[in-house]
Write a protein that holds these residues in place. Structure first.
Motif, PDB file in Angstrom:
ATOM      1  N   LEU A  86      51.137  17.870  64.557  1.00 39.39           N
ATOM      2  CA  LEU A  86      52.370  18.605  64.219  1.00 39.39           C
ATOM      3  C   LEU A  86      53.061  19.122  65.485  1.00 39.39           C
ATOM      4  CD1 LEU A  86      51.002  20.479  61.064  1.00 39.39           C
ATOM      5  CD2 LEU A  86      52.791  18.718  61.071  1.00 39.39           C
ATOM      6  N   MET A 132      58.368  13.868  57.410  1.00 44.15           N
ATOM      7  CA  MET A 132      56.935  13.542  57.424  1.00 44.15           C
ATOM      8  C   MET A 132      56.392  13.429  56.001  1.00 44.15           C
ATOM      9  SD  MET A 132      53.534  14.830  57.590  1.00 44.15           S
ATOM     10  CE  MET A 132      53.657  16.563  57.800  1.00 44.15           C
ATOM     11  N   LEU A 138      52.912  13.335  53.986  1.00 42.35           N
ATOM     12  CA  LEU A 138      51.490  13.646  54.162  1.00 42.35           C
ATOM     13  C   LEU A 138      50.715  13.005  53.011  1.00 42.35           C
ATOM     14  CD1 LEU A 138      49.356  15.350  55.721  1.00 42.35           C
ATOM     15  CD2 LEU A 138      49.854  17.223  54.141  1.00 42.35           C
ATOM     16  N   LEU A 175      52.933  23.529  59.589  1.00 44.79           N
ATOM     17  CA  LEU A 175      53.353  22.670  58.478  1.00 44.79           C
ATOM     18  C   LEU A 175      54.411  23.367  57.620  1.00 44.79           C
ATOM     19  CD1 LEU A 175      52.973  20.061  56.807  1.00 44.79           C
ATOM     20  CD2 LEU A 175      51.008  21.129  55.683  1.00 44.79           C
ATOM     21  N   ALA A 189      57.824  23.493  59.430  1.00 44.01           N
ATOM     22  CA  ALA A 189      58.393  22.275  60.029  1.00 44.01           C
ATOM     23  C   ALA A 189      59.874  22.164  59.636  1.00 44.01           C
ATOM     24  CB  ALA A 189      57.623  21.049  59.544  1.00 44.01           C
ATOM     25  N   THR A 242      59.401  17.498  54.487  1.00 48.77           N
ATOM     26  CA  THR A 242      57.978  17.148  54.362  1.00 48.77           C
ATOM     27  C   THR A 242      57.681  16.854  52.890  1.00 48.77           C
ATOM     28  OG1 THR A 242      57.511  19.522  54.216  1.00 48.77           O
ATOM     29  CG2 THR A 242      57.138  18.491  56.348  1.00 48.77           C
ATOM     30  N   CYS A 245      54.186  21.491  51.838  1.00 53.63           N
ATOM     31  CA  CYS A 245      55.262  20.512  51.992  1.00 53.63           C
ATOM     32  C   CYS A 245      56.433  20.939  51.092  1.00 53.63           C
ATOM     33  CB  CYS A 245      54.763  19.118  51.612  1.00 53.63           C
ATOM     34  SG  CYS A 245      53.488  18.512  52.747  1.00 53.63           S
TER      35      CYS A 245
END
Ligand SMILES: CCCCC/C=C\C/C=C\C=C\CC(=O)SCCNC(=O)CCNC(=O)[C@H](O)C(C)(C)COP(=O)(O)OP(=O)(O)OC[C@H]1O[C@@H](n2cnc3c(N)ncnc32)[C@H](O)[C@@H]1OP(=O)(O)O
Length: 277
Positions: free
Chosen positions: A61, A72, A74, A113, A116, A120, A139
């Protein structure tokens, strides 16, 4: 846009680059045309979050901050599990130093995370209890395959989901639903999770899961990034600051809690039960 993406990801001129990682605990691929990154957790059999896996995620990250990362996804390399949550062995009879280091890395990884700036998506391709659910909830968008389990089940294990885990759930499903789910330690089926909004979409299978994740990403990439990320951080800053301003207290809660003999007994019994399965 979908066609363009298909060409980019499936076409002969593949522009997908493996992202040099120091370990193979995460597989990271970046599409150099779109800037979309896929981070795949790769700690068989169940991606239990130990220090090393969290450190690999955190390092990735941090690295992504200096890459042209536009978003991103995940996901996990395990056939059945997105993540089994925190590695119980990190909490079972550790030294204080080891437990402190572990918790600090969990906090670091979550802060990165959750904050971010790019979109996400959690492509939840298997079970996602406890800390696994935390990752998914961190996310912006969650898509899940059918017939798996997700939730903060800590109460059922005789442990307590930390405040920031609870805050994440509250932010997604609302205070009343979260209170009920957290007190009971409910593990929801994918279908139930979709009904209460814990996940945003149900996929039919793994292929559909990744297609839907890319579809969400395409939508987000069409938005002005600065406005997008400013709104995102605006929504998340209170939850982030609550932990950032109390990291030491939070760590002390964790240490005091797990070193209680009763908690160690519960962990031992639970670990044995898991092994006997
Ligand atoms: C106000 C005070 C507040 C204080 C707050 C303080 C503290 C809070 C503390 C902790 C918070 C913790 C949050 C957590 O995340 S705890 C972890 C919870 N996780 C679980 O309950 C999941 C357990 N695992 C499962 O249910 C299944 O493994 C799963 C459904 C994920 C997959 O099932 P499957 O049948 O495919 O695989 P298994 O055979 O069960 O497992 C394979 C293998 O992996 C081991 N294992 C599984 N989960 C974990 C884990 N979380 N940690 C470590 N090891 C795990 C399992 O034992 C098997 O091992 P082996 O037999 O192959 O050796």
């Amino acid at each position: 846009m979908f066609v363009l993406r298909q060409c980019l990801t499936l076409g002969t001129k593949s522009s997908v680059r493996n992202f040099a990682a120091a370990t193979n605990l995460v597989n990271v691929k970046i599409n150099e045309d779109t800037g979309v990154v896929i981070m795949e957790l790769n700690k068989p059999p169940v991606n239990s979050l130990n220090y090393e896996l969290l450190e690999a995620m955190h390092r990735t990250l941090v690295k992504l901050e200096n890459e042209r990362c536009s978003g991103m996804i995940l996901t996990s390399s395990s056939p059945n599990t997105f993540s089994a949550g925190l590695d119980l062995l990190e909490m079972y009879k550790p030294t204080v130093d080891k437990a402190r280091k572990f918790w600090g890395m969990l906090q670091n990884t979550w802060i990165k995370l959750y904050s971010a700036p790019y979109p996400t998506v959690a492509a939840i391709n298997g079970h996602s209890p406890a800390g696994g659910c935390l990752l998914a909830m961190s996310c912006e968008y969650r898509i899940m395959v059918p017939k798996k389990k997700i939730g903060l089940n800590e109460t059922q294990l005789g442990i307590v989901a930390p405040q920031w885990f609870q805050d994440c759930m509250k932010n997604i499903i609302g205070s009343r639903q979260a209170e009920k789910a957290l007190i009971a330690g409910t593990l929801f089926s994918s279908e139930e999770a979709a009904k209460i909004g814990l996940i945003d979409e149900l996929a039919t299978d793994k292929e559909d899961l990744m297609k839907k994740a890319h579809d969400f990403m395409d939508e987000q990439l069409g938005l002005p990034p600065l406005a997008r990320s400013t709104v995102k951080i605006g929504f998340r800053k209170d939850t982030l600051n609550r932990l950032i301003n109390s990291r030491e207290v939070d760590t002390k809660y964790f240490i005091d809690f797990i070193f209680q003999p009763k908690v160690q007994e519960s962990l031992e019994m639970y670990l044995q039960a898991l092994k006997k399965k």
